[in-house]
Scaffold this active site. Structure first.
Site, PDB file in Angstrom:
ATOM      1  N   HIS A   1     -32.812  -6.955-107.833  1.00  0.00           N
ATOM      2  CA  HIS A   1     -33.404  -7.987-106.997  1.00  0.00           C
ATOM      3  C   HIS A   1     -32.341  -8.707-106.160  1.00  0.00           C
ATOM      4  CE1 HIS A   1     -36.007 -10.951-105.593  1.00  0.00           C
ATOM      5  NE2 HIS A   1     -35.910 -11.831-106.555  1.00  0.00           N
ATOM      6  N   CYS A   2     -31.052  -8.559-106.525  1.00  0.00           N
ATOM      7  CA  CYS A   2     -30.041  -9.416-105.891  1.00  0.00           C
ATOM      8  C   CYS A   2     -29.204  -8.719-104.824  1.00  0.00           C
ATOM      9  CB  CYS A   2     -29.105  -9.970-106.959  1.00  0.00           C
ATOM     10  SG  CYS A   2     -29.935 -11.059-108.103  1.00  0.00           S
ATOM     11  N   ILE A   3     -28.449  -7.721-105.255  1.00  0.00           N
ATOM     12  CA  ILE A   3     -27.378  -7.232-104.379  1.00  0.00           C
ATOM     13  C   ILE A   3     -27.890  -6.541-103.108  1.00  0.00           C
ATOM     14  CG2 ILE A   3     -25.262  -5.830-104.327  1.00  0.00           C
ATOM     15  CD1 ILE A   3     -25.029  -6.433-107.323  1.00  0.00           C
TER      16      ILE A   3
ATOM     17  N   ILE B   1     -30.420  -7.430-101.451  1.00  0.00           N
ATOM     18  CA  ILE B   1     -31.212  -8.378-100.668  1.00  0.00           C
ATOM     19  C   ILE B   1     -30.412  -9.614-100.253  1.00  0.00           C
ATOM     20  CG2 ILE B   1     -33.175  -9.987-100.842  1.00  0.00           C
ATOM     21  CD1 ILE B   1     -34.554  -7.833-102.538  1.00  0.00           C
ATOM     22  N   ASP B   2     -29.776 -10.248-101.232  1.00  0.00           N
ATOM     23  CA  ASP B   2     -29.188 -11.567-100.992  1.00  0.00           C
ATOM     24  C   ASP B   2     -28.184 -11.626 -99.845  1.00  0.00           C
ATOM     25  OD1 ASP B   2     -30.705 -12.185-103.141  1.00  0.00           O
ATOM     26  OD2 ASP B   2     -29.045 -12.295-104.561  1.00  0.00           O
TER      27      ASP B   2
END
Ligand code: NAD
Length: 421
Positions: free
Chosen positions: A259-261, A263-264
């Site tokens: 969910h993080c790398i 997208i963020d």
């Protein structure tokens, strides 16, 4: 009894956070829009692998609860926001979930409340987006209520570093906001690290994720070069990793997941444009990492071609491991999804085996995990290296393997039927 801490969002971040506070003796309530999740939590059933159901059930028996009713926020002293911050289809920040929740908080905000945003986002979100909605109530930040940003740094599946012992970065709108947040978290989390503003805390989280994205892209680019130069990238990364200083090993792979790398970093890219600034490292890393599933499909195609004189079209492919990282069942943004769809587009008959993912639907495909019978396939593609798989046996049993994770180790390197990234 009234809750002390309300956490909005009972997901991968919210549940571990709730358990850490509950273990510290705090009365915690989780607020979530998904009725089934709320019911599961209240039955003591966890769907997050990091929080075993036995632990959740014990904490629920001691008073931890979940609800869909935002009115519990009135009673709690602290409101933590752990909601998703996705990208839109045009890859722009989508704060609608977080700001929707803030609009639910506003009519329930009262003197003495502490509100902390934990969701990963661009610098300025807490001050420029969250604060105005809360101050529309007439209450004043730093005087009537406190507001801060504190990024969540949980790494799902990890047991040595957890929500409790990873230092917590906090940055409040005012120094009093920072102190209040540090005091509340400090009651349950081992180490606090205060920064001067929410913007510094927001950017801290993005730096951590961008650092990973850029370094993974670097080693992925080298992996593609090594393929042409006939050098073993795994051997090179392993050798460089023996340097005790100035180097940190990152492994290549089929692409970014989670969910993080993936997208963020693009939250910052978007915000930077407002300042006429182009975050070229982030864009380049994104480009290289997004190319990896295509490169891996070509590896599978080459392996079939060279070793079996077969094309992808009509071949039987077993993808081994589809979660985005080992030993968990989280499929979000998993590179396996893209690779499976590319193999499917090329006409391969794709099946998968994953002990953590019984079934999934994506890109118009609906698949269920099949039993692990490597001999039944033309090629086995190791996409996620779950530790429960016996890779030595796999090398014995399969007729052809494409190993995108170096899971087969020295045995795979020595075997003519194993093609490595
Ligand atoms: N998952 C990770 O490993 C991780 C690590 C660090 C930071 N983060 C960040 O933390 C934030 C939350 O991520 P997550 O992984 O916990 O998300 P998640 O998808 O696991 O959970 C979010 C929960 O929020 C609920 N929800 C959605 N809209 C709601 C609303 N309006 N009101 C109440 N509940 C609502 C959903 O039902 C879901 O249960 C994101 O910004 C993410 O980038 C995630």
């Amino acid at each position: 009894m009234k809750p002390e801490i309300a956490i909005i969002g009972a997901g991968y971040v919210g549940i571990p956070l709730a358990t850490v506070f509950a273990e510290a003796g705090k009365r915690v309530v989780l607020v979530d829009v998904t009725r089934e999740r709320v019911d599961m939590i209240n039955r003591g059933e966890s769907y997050i692998e990091d929080v075993p159901s036995e632990v959740l059930a014990r904490l629920v028996a001691d008073g931890l609860s979940a609800t869909t009713d935002y009115d519990v926020l009135r009673d709690a002293d602290t409101i933590l926001i752990a909601l998703p911050t996705p990208l839109s289809r045009q890859r722009e920040p989508d704060l609608s979930i977080v700001l929707g929740a803030v609009r639910q908080i506003a009519p329930r905000l009262r003197k003495g409340h502490l509100v902390v945003l934990e969701s990963t986002t661009y610098p300025g979100t807490t001050r420029d987006e969250v604060l105005p909605i809360l101050e529309e109530t007439g209450l004043k930040v730093g005087v009537d209520f406190h507001l801060a940003f504190s990024p969540e740094r949980v790494d799902p599946g990890r047991t040595d570093w957890t929500t409790k012992n990873v230092p917590k970065v906090v940055g409040g709108i005012t120094p009093a906001c920072t102190e209040r947040a540090a005091e509340v978290y400090g009651a349950a989390i081992d180490t606090m690290h205060r920064v001067s503003t929410p913007e510094a805390a927001e950017l801290t989280k993005l730096l951590e994720n961008i650092f990973r994205s850029v370094n993974i892209a670097l080693v992925n680019e080298l992996a593609m070069l090594c393929d042409r130069m006939n050098i073993d990238i795994w051997e090179v990364v392993g050798a460089a990793g023996t340097k005790p200083f100035g180097f940190m090993a990152f492994n290549p792979g089929p692409g970014l997941g989670g969910h993080c790398i993936p997208i963020d970093p693009f939250y910052l890219t978007w915000k930077a444009r407002e300042f006429g600034f182009y975050t070229e490292f982030i864009e380049l890393a994104g480009k290289v990492n997004e190319e990896m599933p295509y490169f891996c499909r070509s590896l599978v195609s080459q392996a079939l071609n060279h070793s079996k004189e077969m094309s992808l079209k009509g071949s039987k492919v077993l993808v081994l491991g589809v979660a985005y990282k080992p030993d968990i069942g989280d499929m979000r943004e998993s590179p396996a999804l893209k690779l499976i769809s590319l193999l499917d587009n090329a006409g391969a008959n794709v099946s998968y085996h994953d002990p953590h993912v019984p079934k999934f639907a994506d890109h118009g495909l609906e698949l269920e995990s099949v039993p692990l019978d490597p001999a039944a396939y033309d090629v086995v593609v190791i996409v996620t290296d779950h530790h429960s798989i016996d890779y030595e046996k796999l090398v014995d049993d399969a007729s052809l393997i494409v190993d995108l994770r170096n899971a087969t180790g020295a045995k795979g390197t020595a075997s003519e039927k194993v093609f490595k990234l």
